[in-house]
Design a protein around this motif. Structure first.
Motif, PDB file in Angstrom:
ATOM      1  N   THR A 269       0.804  -1.232   0.000  1.00  0.00           N
ATOM      2  CA  THR A 269       0.000   0.000   0.000  1.00  0.00           C
ATOM      3  C   THR A 269       0.834   1.278   0.000  1.00  0.00           C
ATOM      4  OG1 THR A 269      -0.092  -0.035   2.418  1.00  0.00           O
ATOM      5  CG2 THR A 269      -1.882  -1.120   1.245  1.00  0.00           C
ATOM      6  N   THR A 271       3.814   1.574  -1.516  1.00  0.00           N
ATOM      7  CA  THR A 271       4.692   1.609  -2.679  1.00  0.00           C
ATOM      8  C   THR A 271       3.898   2.078  -3.892  1.00  0.00           C
ATOM      9  OG1 THR A 271       5.833  -0.277  -1.723  1.00  0.00           O
ATOM     10  CG2 THR A 271       6.307   0.170  -4.016  1.00  0.00           C
ATOM     11  N   ARG A 272       4.596   2.668  -4.826  1.00  0.00           N
ATOM     12  CA  ARG A 272       3.968   3.116  -6.071  1.00  0.00           C
ATOM     13  C   ARG A 272       2.942   2.081  -6.547  1.00  0.00           C
ATOM     14  NH1 ARG A 272       8.169   3.645 -10.720  1.00  0.00           N
ATOM     15  NH2 ARG A 272       7.839   1.418 -10.830  1.00  0.00           N
ATOM     16  N   LYS A 274       0.048   1.568  -4.981  1.00  0.00           N
ATOM     17  CA  LYS A 274      -0.841   1.657  -3.812  1.00  0.00           C
ATOM     18  C   LYS A 274      -2.145   0.861  -3.958  1.00  0.00           C
ATOM     19  CE  LYS A 274       1.209   6.122  -3.081  1.00  0.00           C
ATOM     20  NZ  LYS A 274       1.064   7.541  -3.316  1.00  0.00           N
ATOM     21  N   HIS A 275      -3.300   1.546  -4.183  1.00  0.00           N
ATOM     22  CA  HIS A 275      -4.561   0.801  -4.221  1.00  0.00           C
ATOM     23  C   HIS A 275      -4.620  -0.147  -5.419  1.00  0.00           C
ATOM     24  CE1 HIS A 275      -5.079   4.652  -6.209  1.00  0.00           C
ATOM     25  NE2 HIS A 275      -5.986   4.088  -6.985  1.00  0.00           N
TER      26      HIS A 275
END
Ligand code: SF4
Lengths: 461, 137
Positions: A269, A271-272, A274-275
């Protein structure tokens, strides 16, 4: 100020508290035996290293219960000043909530509603992206009891419970002998997927070291393989840092498992992606249910961050990042989340409950928080309490304060406190602030007077 | 922490930084965020032994780590065994790691807090090493 003069006093009697609950991490272990001497816990049996540090370091500190602009004040004065700051604000922020009881969280949500505030919890900077993904994909889930009794393939992705949730392995996921895994660890296969070879990786049967920031690619590789699609081996290795054969082997193990579980952490979540990373993992879990039973769970950090999600959801319909300014809730991560509201310089006052944004937020967010008046509640001195306009020292939940917390699998657990604290609880302070804010902003209508709420400017009386 | 002049020239090296939790940082939260344990843990950078050798760094040398959003100066130590691959740095979550992240959350509420592109150069230690325990805020 707390009177700690004990000279000449006899050693206090040893008290044993059975089945106390540790609220340091989301495992919320409720089998701790505490040995208590007066206002000090001297031993915490069965607690891990983090739990022991939690219990043994929360004694009654010699600090003022309230500081207003750095000067000691009474709790009543503090409540009055806090209510004034919040009620006069045009765009107040209520943030934190994850290290307190459900009962206090409910009051914080009500207060935010009366204020027309932005209400956000520490979820937004831990599994907030997963919260967004749940809304998009859904969550195939289970309780930790099911993992304990059934889980035979346990995957940790971007999560290092050996350091963040030390009893996770022994209490729930790897070691326990369960109904359908009678031989405990021998009946389970553990896979760790991470960028670093963490302490958890050393406990795994299989460690898959991926390239930094390649979680999205790795998860979609697995989705494609689970669907039976052919992939370019060279491309897969280039994208993920691991040969296609490693992912093929993992997918076969996943399909063969009787009850597979993926615990995922902030490696996804934060780190580049995320979602989008969390979405990929939730979708993979869903896909695997075409072959077998597969579930996933975020490994939640703070003791009652799951309670914060639940309370904010049942009070507003959304889990975090909720704006109540129009009198009805609006949810928009990126707009109403604390990290954004502060970094963009929007909030003009804040209530920070049981969290430390002054240590954890970006520089622009911290600088803005320093510029505006804010109220902080915390049992300990933190960078956030140091800069607060009004800082309350509060009793510690689970150690001094009873109530309820939610374990990371949404199971509510009662707290069994060890000793009373001379400091007020979060709930008491919040109720005091709420009472004043309500009186000032929404005075009871008098016969013959207008029913409209008082304007913010007329709050001083 | 104050910035200090370079002790000797070292080319700017590119790394990926992963802030994360450690047991010591977790215990430090309970002991107090102004205590030695917590402050030491959040102010120490870990690097793979291979990178340490390549850059001729030894445990305790000071380095400046910078992103486009900010920079911090910290002592560096070799990571245990094979915990970190070359090219990747680790630091425990805290005020210093937060200073390196940007404010933009890309519409998610979450600033990119792991997997940060950083540059690293060697620097001289602060004049008073005790200063490393001074609260940043
Ligand atoms: S695993 Fe978590 S809840 Fe359990 S004792 Fe350790 S810190 Fe406390």
């Amino acid at each position: 100020m707390i009177d700690r003069e004990r000279s000449g006093a006899a050693e206090p009697e040893l008290k044993i508290v059975e089945d106390a609950t540790c609220t340091f991490c989301g495992c919320v272990c409720d089998d701790i035996e505490l040995h208590v001497q007066g206002d000090r816990i001297v031993e915490a049996k069965r607690a891990c290293v983090l739990g022991t540090a939690w219990f043994l370091n929360h004694h009654v500190e010699d600090r003022p219960a309230c500081l207003i602009r750095g000067k000691p004040a009474s709790v009543e004065e503090g409540i009055h000043e806090a209510a004034r700051i919040l009620a006069e604000a045009k765009y107040p922020l209520v943030y934190g909530l994850s290290d307190t009881t459900v009962e206090a969280q409910r009051v914080a949500a009500s207060l935010a509603d009366w204020l027309g505030a932005c209400l956000d919890t520490t979820t937004s900077v831990c599994h907030g992206p997963s919260g967004m993904a749940f809304q998009g994909v859904g969550e195939v889930t289970c309780s930790l009891g099911e993992v304990r009794n059934r889980g035979d393939l346990i995957i940790f992705w971007g999560s290092n419970p050996a350091e963040s949730h030390p009893r996770h392995f022994t209490k729930y996921s790897l070691m326990p002998k369960g109904l359908f895994v009678p031989n405990g660890r021998r009946d389970r296969t553990c896979v760790v997927v991470d960028v670093r070879k963490t302490k958890s990786a050393k406990a795994a049967d299989i460690f898959i070291q991926i390239k930094p920031r390649a979680d999205f690619e790795a998860l979609w590789t697995l989705r494609a393989l689970a669907k039976g699609l052919e992939l370019d081996a060279r491309q897969v290795e280039q994208d993920t840092g691991q040969p296609l054969a490693v992912w093929q082997d993992l997918v076969e193990r996943m399909k063969r498992a009787r009850f597979g579980v993926i615990f995922f952490g902030m490696g996804l979540t934060m780190t580049r992606g995320k979602h989008a990373n969390s979405e990929a993992l939730l979708a993979l879990t869903r896909d695997l249910n075409r072959h077998t039973r597969f579930v996933c769970k975020p490994n939640r950090g703070h003791g009652n961050v799951t309670g914060a999600d639940n309370v904010v959801s049942w009070r507003t319909g959304f889990p975090f990042g909720v704006n109540l300014a129009r009198g009805y809730p609006r949810f928009n991560p990126g707009e109403y989340t604390a990290a954004d509201v502060l970094a963009r310089g929007e909030a003009d006052a804040a209530l920070i409950l049981a969290s430390d944004p002054m240590a954890n937020f970006s520089q622009p967010a911290r600088e803005h928080l320093k510029r505006i008046p804010y109220v902080a509640l915390d049992p300990k001195e933190t960078p956030t309490t140091r800069h607060a306009t009004v800082a309350f020292t509060v009793a510690t939940y689970g150690i001094n304060v009873p109530g309820t917390v939610y374990r990371m699998d949404d199971v509510p657990i009662p707290l069994r406190p060890a000793f009373p604290s001379p400091f007020p609880s979060d709930q008491e302070i919040l109720e005091g602030i709420e009472r004043l804010v309500r009186q000032w902003k929404y005075p009871r209508p008098q016969p013959g007077l207008s029913l409209r709420p008082a304007a913010a400017g007329s709050l001083h009386r | 922490m104050e910035t200090h002049g370079d002790q000797r020239a070292m080319a700017e090296e590119k790394f990926i930084l992963i802030p994360g939790r450690t047991s010591r940082q977790g215990c430090g939260i309970s002991e107090g965020k102004f205590g030695t344990n917590y402050r030491e843990e959040i102010q120490t950078l870990q690097m793979s032994p291979q990178d340490m050798a390549r850059l001729q760094l030894k445990d305790g040398d000071w380095v400046r780590v910078a992103t486009e959003h900010g920079s911090v100066e910290v002592p560096v130590v070799a990571a245990k065994a094979d915990e970190l691959p070359p090219g990747v740095l680790f630091i425990a979550y805290g005020e210093l790691s937060s200073r390196l992240m940007g404010a933009d959350t890309h519409g998610s509420g979450m600033p990119t807090s792991k997997g940060l592109d950083v540059t690293l150069t060697k620097c001289s230690p602060p004049e008073m090493p005790a200063g490393r325990h001074t609260p940043a805020n």
